[in-house]
Design an enzyme around this catalytic site. Structure first.
Site, PDB file in Angstrom:
ATOM      1  N   ASN A  11       0.854  -1.183   0.000  1.00 48.35           N
ATOM      2  CA  ASN A  11       0.000   0.000   0.000  1.00 48.35           C
ATOM      3  C   ASN A  11       0.891   1.234   0.000  1.00 48.35           C
ATOM      4  OD1 ASN A  11      -1.936   1.966   0.397  1.00 48.35           O
ATOM      5  ND2 ASN A  11      -2.323   1.446   2.534  1.00 48.35           N
ATOM      6  N   TRP A  12       1.003   1.878  -1.151  1.00 45.53           N
ATOM      7  CA  TRP A  12       1.887   3.041  -1.267  1.00 45.53           C
ATOM      8  C   TRP A  12       1.327   4.264  -0.544  1.00 45.53           C
ATOM      9  CZ3 TRP A  12       3.745   3.407  -7.092  1.00 45.53           C
ATOM     10  CH2 TRP A  12       4.374   2.207  -7.451  1.00 45.53           C
ATOM     11  N   LYS A  13       0.046   4.233  -0.212  1.00 40.65           N
ATOM     12  CA  LYS A  13      -0.628   5.403   0.365  1.00 40.65           C
ATOM     13  C   LYS A  13      -0.432   6.596  -0.585  1.00 40.65           C
ATOM     14  CE  LYS A  13      -0.235   3.410   4.934  1.00 40.65           C
ATOM     15  NZ  LYS A  13      -0.032   3.611   6.375  1.00 40.65           N
ATOM     16  N   HIS A 103      -9.446   0.825   5.335  1.00 41.80           N
ATOM     17  CA  HIS A 103      -8.155   1.047   5.991  1.00 41.80           C
ATOM     18  C   HIS A 103      -8.348   1.982   7.182  1.00 41.80           C
ATOM     19  CE1 HIS A 103      -4.011   2.399   6.618  1.00 41.80           C
ATOM     20  NE2 HIS A 103      -3.635   1.307   5.981  1.00 41.80           N
ATOM     21  N   GLU A 105      -6.801   4.469   8.178  1.00 49.99           N
ATOM     22  CA  GLU A 105      -6.691   5.894   7.863  1.00 49.99           C
ATOM     23  C   GLU A 105      -7.973   6.417   7.225  1.00 49.99           C
ATOM     24  OE1 GLU A 105      -1.880   5.472   7.285  1.00 49.99           O
ATOM     25  OE2 GLU A 105      -3.168   5.658   5.524  1.00 49.99           O
ATOM     26  N   GLU A 175      -4.930  -4.975  10.979  1.00 46.28           N
ATOM     27  CA  GLU A 175      -3.968  -3.885  11.153  1.00 46.28           C
ATOM     28  C   GLU A 175      -4.258  -3.159  12.459  1.00 46.28           C
ATOM     29  OE1 GLU A 175      -4.328  -0.754   8.308  1.00 46.28           O
ATOM     30  OE2 GLU A 175      -6.440  -0.518   8.780  1.00 46.28           O
ATOM     31  N   GLY A 181       2.268   2.490  10.942  1.00 49.47           N
ATOM     32  CA  GLY A 181       3.117   3.658  10.746  1.00 49.47           C
ATOM     33  C   GLY A 181       3.853   4.127  11.981  1.00 49.47           C
ATOM     34  N   SER A 220       3.696  -2.049  10.496  1.00 49.21           N
ATOM     35  CA  SER A 220       5.151  -1.962  10.680  1.00 49.21           C
ATOM     36  C   SER A 220       5.848  -3.294  10.421  1.00 49.21           C
ATOM     37  CB  SER A 220       5.484  -1.437  12.086  1.00 49.21           C
ATOM     38  OG  SER A 220       4.939  -0.143  12.278  1.00 49.21           O
ATOM     39  N   GLY A 241       3.026  -1.100   4.319  1.00 51.41           N
ATOM     40  CA  GLY A 241       2.984   0.325   4.075  1.00 51.41           C
ATOM     41  C   GLY A 241       4.327   0.866   3.654  1.00 51.41           C
ATOM     42  N   GLY A 242       5.062   1.476   4.583  1.00 48.89           N
ATOM     43  CA  GLY A 242       6.304   2.173   4.260  1.00 48.89           C
ATOM     44  C   GLY A 242       7.327   1.350   3.511  1.00 48.89           C
TER      45      GLY A 242
END
Length: 260
Positions: A11-13, A103, A105, A175, A181, A220, A241-242
């Site tokens: 997930n590049w966000k 998600h 967010e 999640e 994050g 994470s 994510g990251g």
């Protein structure tokens, strides 16, 4: 025991670029060796075409490795005056197979209720997309020992609207909000406990669904903790994510999933 193919979904966000897509596929073409795990890239909608072009250009070089495309969100509506929204049919036309739904967010920052999430889940399936349904508890909810209660509530709303058998074409991503994050990941034992709860809850209505649905862990995940997480019996890969923005580290996660 069901043979559930592991999945690593990136997930590049609101990050990434056309160059990142090219970097990833350059490494996929030389490093991915088999189809024992499925890789899904979920870029911002503006870069779906870049990923699609790379998929087409590297089809032969991938040699059967399962690299798919997904989106980060969709509208619960099919069409209309919804400025800035993207429909399920549009995503399908763009080449997506998957779409992330609910998600944390989206729930926290954009006010998506569980009812809206359930509608989006239905919209995804209506247009031939497989939803990746995100569920998870906040830090205070975990401290209050309400993890299972929160997740059950999030699942139940989707089940009430769509039925348990709708999960025959769905993926769940656990999640924990306190790990997304933050650099603080759930332990393998914590992840396994929640994944086992999700699988058991679905099994109570449909043993087939409970045994066969893939449940990813998101929060994470890094190359240093992925092997232990992916080795858990009810963890079928990760929603990343990251790390999905670093082609070397993301490829490492894919390799770990392939050997899990």
């Amino acid at each position: 025991m069901a043979l559930r193919r592991p999945m690593v979904a990136g997930n590049w966000k609101m990050n990434g670029s056309a160059q990142l897509a090219q970097e990833l596929f350059n490494k996929f073409a030389t490093k991915l060796q088999n189809d024992s795990a499925e890789v899904v890239l979920c870029p911002p909608s503006i870069y779906l075409e870049s990923v699609r072009q790379q998929l087409d250009a590297n089809k032969d070089a991938l040699n059967g490795c399962l690299v798919r495309m997904g989106a980060q969100n969709l509208s619960q509506h099919d069409f209309g005056a919804y400025t800035g929204e993207v429909s399920g049919q549009m995503l399908k036309d763009s080449g997506c197979r998957y779409v992330i739904i609910g998600h944390s967010e989206r729930r926290r920052m954009y006010g998506e209720t569980s009812d809206i999430v359930a509608e989006k889940f239905a919209a995804a399936q209506k247009h031939g997309l497989t939803p990746i349904l995100c569920v998870g508890e906040s830090g205070p909810a975990r401290e209050a020992r309400r993890t299972f209660e929160v997740i059950a509530e999030e699942l139940d709303v989707v089940i009430e609207k769509n039925g348990t058998m709708a999960f025959d074409n769905a993926i769940i991503a656990y999640e924990p909000l306190w790990a997304v994050g933050t650099g603080k990941s759930a332990t393998p034992e914590q992840a396994q406990e929640v994944h086992a709860f999700i699988r058991k809850r679905l099994s109570e209505v449909s043993p087939y669904i409970g045994e066969n649905i893939r449940i990813l862990y998101g929060g994470s995940v890094t190359p240093s903790n992925a092997a232990d997480l992916f080795a858990q019996p009810d963890v079928d890969g990760g929603l990343i994510g990251g790390v999905s923005l670093n082609s070397t580290e993301f490829l490492s996660l894919c390799s770990i999933a392939m050997s899990a």
